[in-house]
Scaffold this active site. Structure first.
Site, short mmCIF file in Angstrom:
data_model
loop_
_atom_site.label_atom_id
_atom_site.label_comp_id
_atom_site.label_asym_id
_atom_site.label_seq_id
_atom_site.Cartn_x
_atom_site.Cartn_y
_atom_site.Cartn_z
NE ARG B 76 -2.49 -1.70 3.38
CZ ARG B 76 -2.95 -2.68 3.94
NH1 ARG B 76 -2.98 -3.60 2.72
NH2 ARG B 76 -2.49 -3.17 4.57
CD GLU B 113 -0.28 -11.32 17.57
OE1 GLU B 113 -1.45 -11.41 18.76
OE2 GLU B 113 -0.75 -11.13 16.57
#
Lengths: 186, 190
Positions: B76, B113
């Site tokens: 993006r 994570e």
């Protein structure tokens, strides 16, 4: 070696600089493929601007309401064109990248298949669309992109790429839709 | 030490362009997994005036800062970086997931994570001393932007600022990344 599309005749003077700024990387992503690397074009602000300008000049005032860019290098060329002509920009993405409701179109690779997705509601029936990518090879991805847009009721006006590999005959895969490219590489 | 600048309110006056940008961003719950409220910028890209205003706000900020390169984080960051680069007359440098860039690259790992990922940049894309800004659509943990900063600093570039459309609330007031300022247009919609 990349050269402008029409050889020596009537070539826009900006094309030479654009073609020269593209780097060929041998044996990428695998042996035998001469990869056309546009990142060197992006490092040349004048060449990058000329590239965008050539597309914008072609499409401005032609009532194009959508520019669809194919992930990921179509995301680099599509948005500047969209912004300049006042069109929506629609990213066409690999599976599971777009959040929310999508439609999906499969296409064939050398080995296996892949898939392109577009958001439901991005495009309205009657939208006039361009499909933008850095390069057309076999035309498989562009075809999938056109199908997505047409399934949603848009009219694909033209496919626009910086580079064409004419020996792969991608142009013939486009169901008669016009293709506009800046440079050919043989 | 510079604070994160959140542009939404300056002197108590809200720029109407920012309100439109914030309103144009769509929140998609539980994407890519339960509990995450995903801030989707694709709806903003369907509004040409709003997209144009977002680009203009960044360009106005960096126009007189002698920026010679704009680095955009895949994918993006590829949407917002190039229009900014073009308006500034700067190079555009794509920072990519592994094995996408052809030729010689340098690579920087960062922690997710669960597990790690890595970001790559072309050798030779940027010269020592070049003034660079880094663009992505959103900053959350800052892990990806930190990796981007590291890549550029390893080759001697001067990272002037990181710029994102959206920032998570933790970036409001007092946070920075690797000592670099982070400039954000709007805060996350929840």
């Amino acid at each position: 070696m990349a050269c402008g599309k029409d050889g020596e005749q009537e070539q826009d003077p900006r094309i030479g600089g654009i073609a020269a700024s593209i780097r060929v990387v041998p044996d990428f992503p695998k042996k035998g493929i001469m990869f056309q690397d546009i990142t060197t074009l992006l490092l040349d602000p004048k060449a990058f601007k000329n590239t965008v300008d050539l597309f914008v000049e072609r499409y401005i005032g032609k009532d194009v309401s959508v520019v669809a860019g194919i992930e990921a290098r179509g995301f680099i060329f599509g948005p500047p064109i969209a912004l300049a002509i006042g069109a929506k920009f629609i990213p066409l993405r690999k599976p599971r990248k777009l959040p929310g409701e999508v439609i999906s179109e499969k296409y064939v690779l050398e080995y296996g298949t892949d898939c392109l997705e577009m958001h439901v509601g991005a495009v309205q029936p009657g939208d006039r669309a361009l499909v933008v990518d850095d390069l057309i090879a076999t035309g498989g991805t562009l075809c999938a992109a056109m199908n997505l847009l047409e399934r949603a009721g848009a009219e694909v006006v033209e496919c626009a790429c910086v580079i064409e590999l004419p020996e792969l005959k991608g142009r013939e895969k486009l169901n008669g839709k016009p293709l506009y490219v800046l440079v050919e590489s043989r | 030490m510079k604070e994160v600048v959140m542009l939404e309110e300056e002197n108590g006056v809200v720029d109407p362009r920012l309100q439109a940008i914030k309103a144009a961003i769509r929140v998609v719950p539980h994407f890519p997994k339960p509990g995450i409220m995903f801030n989707d910028i694709t709806t903003m890209l369907l509004r040409p005036k709003v997209f144009k205003d977002a680009v203009e706000i960044f360009v106005d900020r960096y126009r007189d800062m002698s920026i010679s390169a704009v680095a955009g984080v895949e994918a993006r960051g590829f949407i917002f970086g190039p229009p900014i680069a073009l308006a500034l007359g700067a190079k555009f440098i794509p920072l990519r997931k592994p094995k996408k860039l052809p030729g010689e690259v340098i690579s920087e790992s960062y922690v997710l994570e669960y597990g790690t990922d890595s970001l790559e940049m072309h050798v030779g894309a940027v010269q020592p001393g070049e003034r660079v800004i880094i663009i992505d659509d959103l900053v959350a943990t800052g892990g990806t932007l930190c990796a981007a900063i590291n890549l550029l600093e390893r080759v001697g570039a001067d990272v002037v600022e990181c710029a994102c459309l959206i920032g998570l609330p933790k970036f409001k007031g007092g946070c920075w990344l690797n000592g670099k300022p982070v400039y954000v247009l709007v805060d996350c919609r929840q």
